[in-house]
Design a protein around this motif. Structure first.
Motif, PDB file in Angstrom:
ATOM      1  N   ALA A  21       0.847  -1.197   0.000  1.00  0.00           N
ATOM      2  CA  ALA A  21       0.000   0.000   0.000  1.00  0.00           C
ATOM      3  C   ALA A  21       0.880   1.244   0.000  1.00  0.00           C
ATOM      4  CB  ALA A  21      -0.897   0.002   1.236  1.00  0.00           C
ATOM      5  N   GLY A  22       0.536   2.193  -0.848  1.00  0.00           N
ATOM      6  CA  GLY A  22       1.237   3.480  -0.849  1.00  0.00           C
ATOM      7  C   GLY A  22       2.557   3.489  -1.587  1.00  0.00           C
ATOM      8  N   CYS A  23       2.965   2.364  -2.166  1.00  0.00           N
ATOM      9  CA  CYS A  23       4.256   2.355  -2.859  1.00  0.00           C
ATOM     10  C   CYS A  23       4.172   3.124  -4.173  1.00  0.00           C
ATOM     11  CB  CYS A  23       4.729   0.916  -3.129  1.00  0.00           C
ATOM     12  SG  CYS A  23       3.857   0.076  -4.474  1.00  0.00           S
ATOM     13  N   ALA A  24       5.328   3.515  -4.689  1.00  0.00           N
ATOM     14  CA  ALA A  24       5.415   4.115  -6.028  1.00  0.00           C
ATOM     15  C   ALA A  24       6.665   3.500  -6.637  1.00  0.00           C
ATOM     16  CB  ALA A  24       5.533   5.624  -5.931  1.00  0.00           C
ATOM     17  N   HIS A  25       6.467   2.464  -7.453  1.00  0.00           N
ATOM     18  CA  HIS A  25       7.602   1.632  -7.846  1.00  0.00           C
ATOM     19  C   HIS A  25       7.653   1.449  -9.359  1.00  0.00           C
ATOM     20  CE1 HIS A  25      10.779  -1.271  -7.314  1.00  0.00           C
ATOM     21  NE2 HIS A  25      10.140  -2.120  -8.094  1.00  0.00           N
ATOM     22  N   LEU A  26       8.875   1.456  -9.864  1.00  0.00           N
ATOM     23  CA  LEU A  26       9.098   1.182 -11.282  1.00  0.00           C
ATOM     24  C   LEU A  26      10.160   0.097 -11.406  1.00  0.00           C
ATOM     25  CD1 LEU A  26       8.870   1.785 -14.316  1.00  0.00           C
ATOM     26  CD2 LEU A  26      10.515   3.636 -13.996  1.00  0.00           C
ATOM     27  N   TYR A  40      -1.300  -9.112   2.119  1.00  0.00           N
ATOM     28  CA  TYR A  40      -2.589  -9.784   2.275  1.00  0.00           C
ATOM     29  C   TYR A  40      -3.730  -8.788   2.541  1.00  0.00           C
ATOM     30  CZ  TYR A  40      -6.197 -12.981   3.678  1.00  0.00           C
ATOM     31  OH  TYR A  40      -7.394 -13.666   3.755  1.00  0.00           O
ATOM     32  N   GLY A  41      -4.741  -8.812   1.694  1.00  0.00           N
ATOM     33  CA  GLY A  41      -5.936  -7.997   1.894  1.00  0.00           C
ATOM     34  C   GLY A  41      -5.729  -6.505   1.711  1.00  0.00           C
ATOM     35  N   GLU A  42      -4.607  -6.125   1.075  1.00  0.00           N
ATOM     36  CA  GLU A  42      -4.232  -4.721   0.994  1.00  0.00           C
ATOM     37  C   GLU A  42      -4.380  -4.226  -0.445  1.00  0.00           C
ATOM     38  OE1 GLU A  42      -0.355  -2.963   2.995  1.00  0.00           O
ATOM     39  OE2 GLU A  42       0.145  -3.915   1.095  1.00  0.00           O
ATOM     40  N   VAL A  43      -4.771  -2.961  -0.598  1.00  0.00           N
ATOM     41  CA  VAL A  43      -4.824  -2.359  -1.930  1.00  0.00           C
ATOM     42  C   VAL A  43      -3.423  -1.825  -2.255  1.00  0.00           C
ATOM     43  CG1 VAL A  43      -5.833  -0.509  -3.313  1.00  0.00           C
ATOM     44  CG2 VAL A  43      -7.256  -1.750  -1.668  1.00  0.00           C
ATOM     45  N   PRO A  44      -2.878  -2.178  -3.432  1.00  0.00           N
ATOM     46  CA  PRO A  44      -1.490  -1.778  -3.708  1.00  0.00           C
ATOM     47  C   PRO A  44      -1.360  -0.297  -4.039  1.00  0.00           C
ATOM     48  CG  PRO A  44      -2.444  -2.789  -5.648  1.00  0.00           C
ATOM     49  CD  PRO A  44      -3.473  -2.915  -4.563  1.00  0.00           C
ATOM     50  N   GLY A  45      -0.168   0.217  -3.839  1.00  0.00           N
ATOM     51  CA  GLY A  45       0.183   1.521  -4.368  1.00  0.00           C
ATOM     52  C   GLY A  45       0.464   1.384  -5.858  1.00  0.00           C
ATOM     53  N   GLY A  46       1.165   2.342  -6.404  1.00  0.00           N
ATOM     54  CA  GLY A  46       1.425   2.314  -7.831  1.00  0.00           C
ATOM     55  C   GLY A  46       2.669   1.501  -8.156  1.00  0.00           C
ATOM     56  N   ALA A  47       2.546   0.599  -9.112  1.00  0.00           N
ATOM     57  CA  ALA A  47       3.720  -0.156  -9.559  1.00  0.00           C
ATOM     58  C   ALA A  47       3.635  -0.352 -11.067  1.00  0.00           C
ATOM     59  CB  ALA A  47       3.803  -1.511  -8.859  1.00  0.00           C
ATOM     60  N   VAL A  48       4.761  -0.210 -11.720  1.00  0.00           N
ATOM     61  CA  VAL A  48       4.849  -0.456 -13.155  1.00  0.00           C
ATOM     62  C   VAL A  48       5.979  -1.452 -13.386  1.00  0.00           C
ATOM     63  CG1 VAL A  48       5.364   0.560 -15.415  1.00  0.00           C
ATOM     64  CG2 VAL A  48       3.999   1.857 -13.758  1.00  0.00           C
ATOM     65  N   LEU A  95       3.227  -3.324 -17.472  1.00  0.00           N
ATOM     66  CA  LEU A  95       2.005  -3.572 -16.705  1.00  0.00           C
ATOM     67  C   LEU A  95       1.949  -2.583 -15.554  1.00  0.00           C
ATOM     68  CD1 LEU A  95      -0.510  -5.324 -16.187  1.00  0.00           C
ATOM     69  CD2 LEU A  95       0.909  -6.667 -14.631  1.00  0.00           C
ATOM     70  N   ALA A  96       0.859  -1.832 -15.481  1.00  0.00           N
ATOM     71  CA  ALA A  96       0.705  -0.829 -14.425  1.00  0.00           C
ATOM     72  C   ALA A  96      -0.462  -1.215 -13.529  1.00  0.00           C
ATOM     73  CB  ALA A  96       0.460   0.542 -15.050  1.00  0.00           C
ATOM     74  N   VAL A  97      -0.241  -1.158 -12.224  1.00  0.00           N
ATOM     75  CA  VAL A  97      -1.315  -1.402 -11.260  1.00  0.00           C
ATOM     76  C   VAL A  97      -1.344  -0.245 -10.258  1.00  0.00           C
ATOM     77  CG1 VAL A  97      -1.073  -3.908 -11.480  1.00  0.00           C
ATOM     78  CG2 VAL A  97       0.089  -2.727  -9.593  1.00  0.00           C
ATOM     79  N   GLY A  98      -2.466  -0.147  -9.573  1.00  0.00           N
ATOM     80  CA  GLY A  98      -2.579   0.869  -8.521  1.00  0.00           C
ATOM     81  C   GLY A  98      -3.436   2.042  -8.935  1.00  0.00           C
ATOM     82  N   PRO A  99      -3.559   3.021  -8.035  1.00  0.00           N
ATOM     83  CA  PRO A  99      -4.522   4.110  -8.227  1.00  0.00           C
ATOM     84  C   PRO A  99      -4.315   4.927  -9.503  1.00  0.00           C
ATOM     85  CG  PRO A  99      -3.385   4.300  -6.091  1.00  0.00           C
ATOM     86  CD  PRO A  99      -2.829   3.106  -6.759  1.00  0.00           C
TER      87      PRO A  99
END
Lengths: 229, 238
Positions: free
Chosen positions: B113-118, B142-150, B167-171
């Motif tokens: 959660a809250g990450c910003a990763h490339l 577990y059970g957590e909404v991810p931060g941003g990752a590409v 592949l990009a995931v997160g808000p």
């Protein structure tokens, strides 16, 4: 200068390039039980716009960029874009669909704009990718790079949305309202794509969608289907 | 933190592989572990606590003609938030020469959660090079909404583009969890196999796994989504 009518004409689903035969992966997503109602259709469209929509629009814009000046090496530039788009389309079924749609669009384009740079498209036996043909066609029509990207992004939304009405029996008014809600995202995607066309081909967007690849290969094995993709 | 690591392998002329350069910096440390059938094996250690946003980690790998290297990691890496507005970046650059083999089989990347990763990987394969490259992404603990990752992968084979995917995931990634991209699956990944000695098999797909022969070389991509890391690993072990 292009007239607004030419923009509308090329974006129109009734333009004779066979777009109505394709659901943009929606038919397989519906069959997998992943799209069942308006809310899941909206999530599908948003994800498709951000992935296949962005990539297709960027390649249409890049082909438009290659077409506009009378550059030497246009054929090389288009061949490079063709190979780069292949590398962004992992699923063979999606490569085949893009090339089939490219052939259909090329037939229309050759009849309407016989002087366009279509001869510079790579001579791949199964046809050039649809976004490349679209970029050349829009350049021949005098549209801008941004207008080209907008037509491409918009096409990835409307084809799947109208397929949603047919596949799920959704209320067409509410599906249109959903498209209105996505209009800003579509414009934003087109603007990003048009800007990206200045980058070297290997840096063009490559947004991936695992389920789009998986759904496309499953769909390609069906004996009976309503849509070609 | 910034760190740079480099691994250079050469065929030793006796059917094995010698690591002529193997250096790293905390938190990107490389350790040679016992070879497996002529394949030099290296583990990335110390990757468990992070990367944190703001970290910039770079790894270069070169596998010389005829050499064979397998890279693993001892634990999953967990991308975590750091300084506000900062991004964590892990860049891998690999060059694999003719007749050489690289297996890149690290543990999962977990986007907390809250990450910003490339994660950026760029792989250049000479004609006749072999590759096995697995990327696995777990969207949130577990059970957590991810931060941003590409996760961005760029592979060339014999100077031609073979694979480009991001592949990009997160808000910041519209529709990423929806039915066009991951369909709510918290785990996703791919395994790229480049093997010039064997013809590629035709495509297949079932459930949430597909085998996809690529256009630009003797290569196949397995792509999958899964309910958990264990199932994903099973899908991407071939």
């Amino acid at each position: 200068m292009a007239t607004p009518s030419l923009l509308l004409l090329l974006a129109d689903g009734r333009f004779p390039a066979g777009a109505h035969a394709h659901s943009g992966g929606l038919e397989a997503a519906v069959a997998a039980g992943r799209v069942t109602d308006l809310a899941t259709l909206e999530a599908f469209l948003a994800g498709r716009l951000a992935t296949a929509g962005l990539v297709g629009a960027a390649f249409a814009a890049a082909a438009h960029r290659a077409a506009v000046p009378e550059t030497v090496g246009r054929a090389d530039a288009l061949a490079r874009l063709d190979a780069e788009l292949d590398a962004r389309t992992a699923a063979p079924a999606l490569r085949a669909v893009s090339r089939r749609q490219g052939r259909a669009l090329l037939r229309a384009g050759r009849a309407i704009w016989p002087d366009a740079a279509f001869a510079d498209l790579p001579a791949t036996p199964t046809g050039a990718h649809q976004p490349l043909v679209l970029g050349l066609l829009c350049a021949a029509a005098g549209l801008s790079r941004l207008e080209t990207a907008t037509i491409a992004a918009y096409g990835t939304l409307t084809g799947a949305a109208s397929a949603g009405v047919r596949l799920l029996g959704l209320d067409p008014y509410r599906v249109q309202a959903l498209l209105v809600g996505l209009a800003d995202a579509c414009d934003g995607t087109a603007a990003d794509a048009a800007r990206a066309a200045d980058d070297p081909p290997e840096r063009l967007p490559a947004a991936a969608a695992p389920l789009a690849d998986i759904h496309a290969e499953i769909h390609a094995t069906w004996e009976v289907r309503l849509f070609a993709s | 933190m910034r760190a740079f690591a480099r691994l250079v392998a050469r065929a030793d002329g006796r059917g094995g592989t010698a690591l002529v350069e193997l250096r790293g910096e905390t938190p990107l440390l490389l350790r040679q572990t016992p070879a497996d059938g002529g394949v030099a094996t290296v583990h990335i250690v110390g990757g468990a606590a992070g990367p944190l946003a703001g970290d910039d980690l770079r790894l270069e790998i070169e596998v010389g003609p005829g050499a064979a290297v397998r890279v693993r990691s001892v634990a999953a890496s967990i991308a975590l938030p750091g300084r506000p507005g900062a991004v964590s970046r892990v860049a891998v650059r690999a060059v694999v020469h003719a007749g050489a083999t690289l297996h890149w089989l690290p543990e999962q990347l977990v986007a907390a959660a809250g990450c910003a990763h490339l994660a950026e990987s760029r792989i250049d394969l000479a004609a006749g090079a072999s590759l096995r490259w697995r990327d696995e992404l777990i969207c949130g603990r577990y059970g957590e909404v991810p931060g941003g990752a590409v996760v961005h992968t760029q592979v060339d084979y014999a100077g031609r583009p073979l694979l480009r995917q991001s592949l990009a995931v997160g808000p910041q990634a519209p529709g990423w969890a929806g039915p066009a991209v991951l369909g709510g699956a918290p785990a996703t990944g791919s395994l790229l196999v480049v093997d010039p000695s064997r013809p590629t098999a035709p495509p297949t797909a079932e459930g949430s796994v597909a085998r996809l022969p690529l256009a630009g070389g003797p290569a196949t991509l397995w792509t999958a989504t899964a309910p958990d890391a264990h199932t994903l690993r099973a899908h991407l072990t071939v």
